[in-house]
Design a protein around this motif. Structure first.
Motif, mmCIF file in Angstrom:
data_model
loop_
_atom_site.group_PDB
_atom_site.id
_atom_site.type_symbol
_atom_site.label_atom_id
_atom_site.label_comp_id
_atom_site.label_asym_id
_atom_site.label_seq_id
_atom_site.Cartn_x
_atom_site.Cartn_y
_atom_site.Cartn_z
ATOM 1 N N ARG A 239 39.925 36.055 37.853
ATOM 2 C CA ARG A 239 41.251 36.361 38.376
ATOM 3 C C ARG A 239 42.108 36.824 37.199
ATOM 4 O O ARG A 239 42.188 36.162 36.172
ATOM 5 C CB ARG A 239 41.890 35.158 39.078
ATOM 6 C CG ARG A 239 43.248 35.513 39.698
ATOM 7 C CD ARG A 239 43.552 34.665 40.897
ATOM 8 N NE ARG A 239 42.699 34.987 42.045
ATOM 9 C CZ ARG A 239 43.060 35.790 43.038
ATOM 10 N NH1 ARG A 239 44.242 36.389 43.032
ATOM 11 N NH2 ARG A 239 42.232 36.010 44.035
ATOM 12 N N GLU A 256 49.024 45.232 48.237
ATOM 13 C CA GLU A 256 47.724 44.975 47.616
ATOM 14 C C GLU A 256 47.028 46.304 47.341
ATOM 15 O O GLU A 256 46.712 47.048 48.266
ATOM 16 C CB GLU A 256 46.838 44.103 48.513
ATOM 17 C CG GLU A 256 45.464 43.886 47.930
ATOM 18 C CD GLU A 256 44.679 42.789 48.637
ATOM 19 O OE1 GLU A 256 43.803 42.210 47.988
ATOM 20 O OE2 GLU A 256 44.959 42.511 49.808
ATOM 21 N N LYS A 258 43.828 47.997 46.571
ATOM 22 C CA LYS A 258 42.395 47.723 46.621
ATOM 23 C C LYS A 258 41.654 48.858 45.910
ATOM 24 O O LYS A 258 41.472 49.935 46.473
ATOM 25 C CB LYS A 258 41.936 47.585 48.069
ATOM 26 C CG LYS A 258 42.460 46.327 48.748
ATOM 27 C CD LYS A 258 41.875 46.171 50.137
ATOM 28 C CE LYS A 258 42.324 44.862 50.773
ATOM 29 N NZ LYS A 258 41.747 43.672 50.132
ATOM 30 N N ARG A 271 35.489 45.553 42.169
ATOM 31 C CA ARG A 271 36.606 45.774 43.084
ATOM 32 C C ARG A 271 37.729 44.783 42.828
ATOM 33 O O ARG A 271 37.489 43.651 42.399
ATOM 34 C CB ARG A 271 36.145 45.661 44.544
ATOM 35 C CG ARG A 271 35.688 44.282 44.978
ATOM 36 C CD ARG A 271 35.113 44.294 46.390
ATOM 37 N NE ARG A 271 34.690 42.965 46.817
ATOM 38 C CZ ARG A 271 35.394 42.169 47.619
ATOM 39 N NH1 ARG A 271 36.576 42.562 48.070
ATOM 40 N NH2 ARG A 271 34.937 40.980 47.975
ATOM 41 N N THR A 272 38.948 45.230 43.080
ATOM 42 C CA THR A 272 40.087 44.313 43.047
ATOM 43 C C THR A 272 40.245 43.717 44.437
ATOM 44 O O THR A 272 39.939 44.346 45.445
ATOM 45 C CB THR A 272 41.374 45.027 42.630
ATOM 46 O OG1 THR A 272 41.680 46.071 43.570
ATOM 47 C CG2 THR A 272 41.238 45.621 41.239
ATOM 48 N N MET A 275 45.411 40.624 45.882
ATOM 49 C CA MET A 275 46.487 40.856 44.918
ATOM 50 C C MET A 275 47.747 40.124 45.363
ATOM 51 O O MET A 275 48.132 40.195 46.534
ATOM 52 C CB MET A 275 46.743 42.366 44.798
ATOM 53 C CG MET A 275 47.551 42.761 43.595
ATOM 54 S SD MET A 275 47.477 44.559 43.307
ATOM 55 C CE MET A 275 45.842 44.737 42.599
ATOM 56 N N PHE A 310 45.393 38.961 40.611
ATOM 57 C CA PHE A 310 44.413 39.506 41.551
ATOM 58 C C PHE A 310 43.008 39.216 41.047
ATOM 59 O O PHE A 310 42.786 38.997 39.859
ATOM 60 C CB PHE A 310 44.602 41.021 41.745
ATOM 61 C CG PHE A 310 44.483 41.839 40.481
ATOM 62 C CD1 PHE A 310 43.261 42.362 40.083
ATOM 63 C CD2 PHE A 310 45.601 42.079 39.691
ATOM 64 C CE1 PHE A 310 43.145 43.118 38.928
ATOM 65 C CE2 PHE A 310 45.495 42.829 38.524
ATOM 66 C CZ PHE A 310 44.271 43.360 38.143
ATOM 67 N N MET A 312 39.158 40.269 40.226
ATOM 68 C CA MET A 312 38.329 41.417 39.870
ATOM 69 C C MET A 312 36.887 40.938 39.980
ATOM 70 O O MET A 312 36.421 40.102 39.199
ATOM 71 C CB MET A 312 38.649 41.927 38.473
ATOM 72 C CG MET A 312 37.870 43.175 38.107
ATOM 73 S SD MET A 312 38.574 44.043 36.676
ATOM 74 C CE MET A 312 39.851 45.022 37.466
#
Length: 471
Positions: A239, A256, A258, A271-272, A275, A310, A312
């Protein structure tokens, strides 16, 4: 408690709740039992939300109890078909979109905020265009943000509706020892309530919706019953926490962002996820002892912080002969916990790049002030595999082009963040297993990855049961 019900639902997260809501909407005479290993929503309390220190409650109130992990989550309702699960693979994109809209109206009915982010098409196109210059894909998706405190209220309202106005019972602090089947048909459950003797309960239809925390349990139950499973990708990562100033130009329109990036060295998908503008990094526990990191934010502006966090995540799909992806994820989390004495680890990106451990002195020099006060400074390279760590570093470097300042020495990385939804249970288009009258849905079944699509699976199952009852 009765010994025979029309429908028994295992798991009181959004998938289970929406199953009950839709069933009672179509037929309020149905007797329904909802079972969860956690507590009812008014009894759920996390001491760490006030003290900042996790005391290892058993069961963990963050992930167990009425409304599941959704009660303490950021409460994001993803309103697009591409985000939050694979429901469209079962019922088609058009039907998925229709049911997302239908479920969204139910959330609004129970008090969800009306504002939806990500609808400024011009701004979304601009961000997507800019990201594409750096080999980054933006996944556009409208988002309705409940906020942690609002999610609790909305899902709590659903509890009151079901338990006060229908023949729905909720049994807390209860686990399922066995799914009882006779001649390839599900007929009941063997239950274990805390402090009581095991009990046999019968039901005409059984819906298994245990959420991520119950993913490994569900996989084992499927094996016991001879139901095929398929491994999904394992999502393991960190995170990220940075000042709002780095992400505000993205989150004010998207809420958010993405992003998807394929790493340079290994070409892993990074990917994120989840968030949280003005949010807080949090700790949650699985199996009563494994600590993993998460994050959330409040709807109330007065409760917002100066940071955005967020996830990752690096996605990896394992092939034969390996078939224990959930156990693998928990092993990685356990390594990180060993290094911290049981809690969450935090490291400055600058220290990670220099190959050195973050200590309290170095953390004290960070201009990004950690919101998870109990996090222990350390070195993530001793816990995360090289492949994952390199992929995250490369993704951060690339995304710095879209969010300048992200690839900074003072960016904080918390570990580990792991999503336990790795085994996909074999079901038909109504989410019924090969065993008649046994359904499995939601995140724990490997079908969804978020509140909205989990809710949709509950609606699909409820309508199928109603159809069968009418025949």
């Amino acid at each position: 408690m009765k010994k025979k019900y029309d429908v028994a639902i295992v798991g009181a997260g959004p998938a289970g709740i929406f199953t009950a809501l839709e069933l009672t909407k179509k037929n309020d005479k149905l007797s329904i039992l909802i079972i969860d290993k956690g507590r009812q929503i008014d009894k759920r309390a996390c001491p760490a939300r006030k003290t900042g220190i996790c005391v290892n409650c058993d069961p963990c109130s963050i992930v167990n109890g009425w409304s599941g992990a959704g009660a303490y989550s950021d409460g994001k309702l993803s309103l697009g078909t591409e985000v939050g699960g694979n429901v469209k693979d079962y019922i088609g994109e058009e039907k998925t979109a229709e049911l997302i809209k239908y479920a969204d109206q139910i959330y609004l009915e129970f008090g969800a905020q009306k504002i939806v982010y990500g609808q400024n098409d011009k701004r979304v196109d601009e961000i997507m265009y800019e990201a594409s210059k750096h080999n980054i894909q933006l996944i556009p998706c409208p988002v309705r943000h409940l906020g942690t405190e609002k999610a609790f209220d909305v899902l709590g309202g659903m509890y009151k509706r079901l338990t006060n106005h229908t023949k729905t019972e909720f049994r807390e602090l209860t686990t399922v020892l066995e799914i009882i089947c006779e001649q390839d048909k599900a007929v009941g459950l063997m239950l274990q309530t805390k402090g009581k003797e095991p009990e046999r309960v019968m039901a005409d239809y059984i819906v298994i919706a245990p959420g991520r925390e119950g993913a490994q349990w569900l996989t084992q139950q499927a094996r016991n019953l001879g139901i095929k499973t398929k491994n999904n990708a394992v999502d393991i990562g960190v995170r990220v926490e940075v000042p709002n100033s780095i992400m505000d130009h993205l989150t004010k329109d998207l809420y958010e962002a993405k992003f998807v990036y394929y790493s340079d060295t290994f070409e892993n998908k990074v990917r994120t996820f989840c968030m949280n503008p003005g949010g807080v990094v949090s700790e949650e526990h699985y199996d009563g002892h494994i600590a993993v990191v998460n994050g959330h934010s409040y709807a109330d502006e007065k409760l917002k912080t100066k940071n955005t966090n967020f996830a990752m995540l690096v996605s990896t799909t394992f092939t034969e002969p390996f078939d224990e992806p959930i156990k693998y994820g928990k092993y990685i989390a356990h390594l990180a916990n060993m290094l911290t004495g049981g809690g969450i680890m935090v490291q400055r990106l600058g220290d990670l790049l220099k190959g050195r451990r973050t200590d309290y002195s170095r953390l004290g020099k960070s201009t990004t002030i950690p919101t998870l006060k109990s996090a222990v400074p350390g070195d993530l390279s001793f816990a995360l595999p090289h492949r994952h760590l390199m992929s995250i570093i490369e993704a951060l470097r690339a995304m710095d082009k879209v969010a300048p300042g992200l690839y900074s020495k003072n960016t904080l990385l918390y570990g580990c963040e792991i999503k336990f939804y790795s085994s996909q249970i074999h079901v038909n288009n109504n989410f019924e297993t090969p065993i008649r009258n046994l359904y499995t849905i939601g995140d724990g079944a490997g079908i969804t990855r978020g509140l909205m699509q989990a809710s949709v699976t509950g609606i699909v199952v409820a309508r199928d049961i109603i159809k069968k009852l009418r025949v």
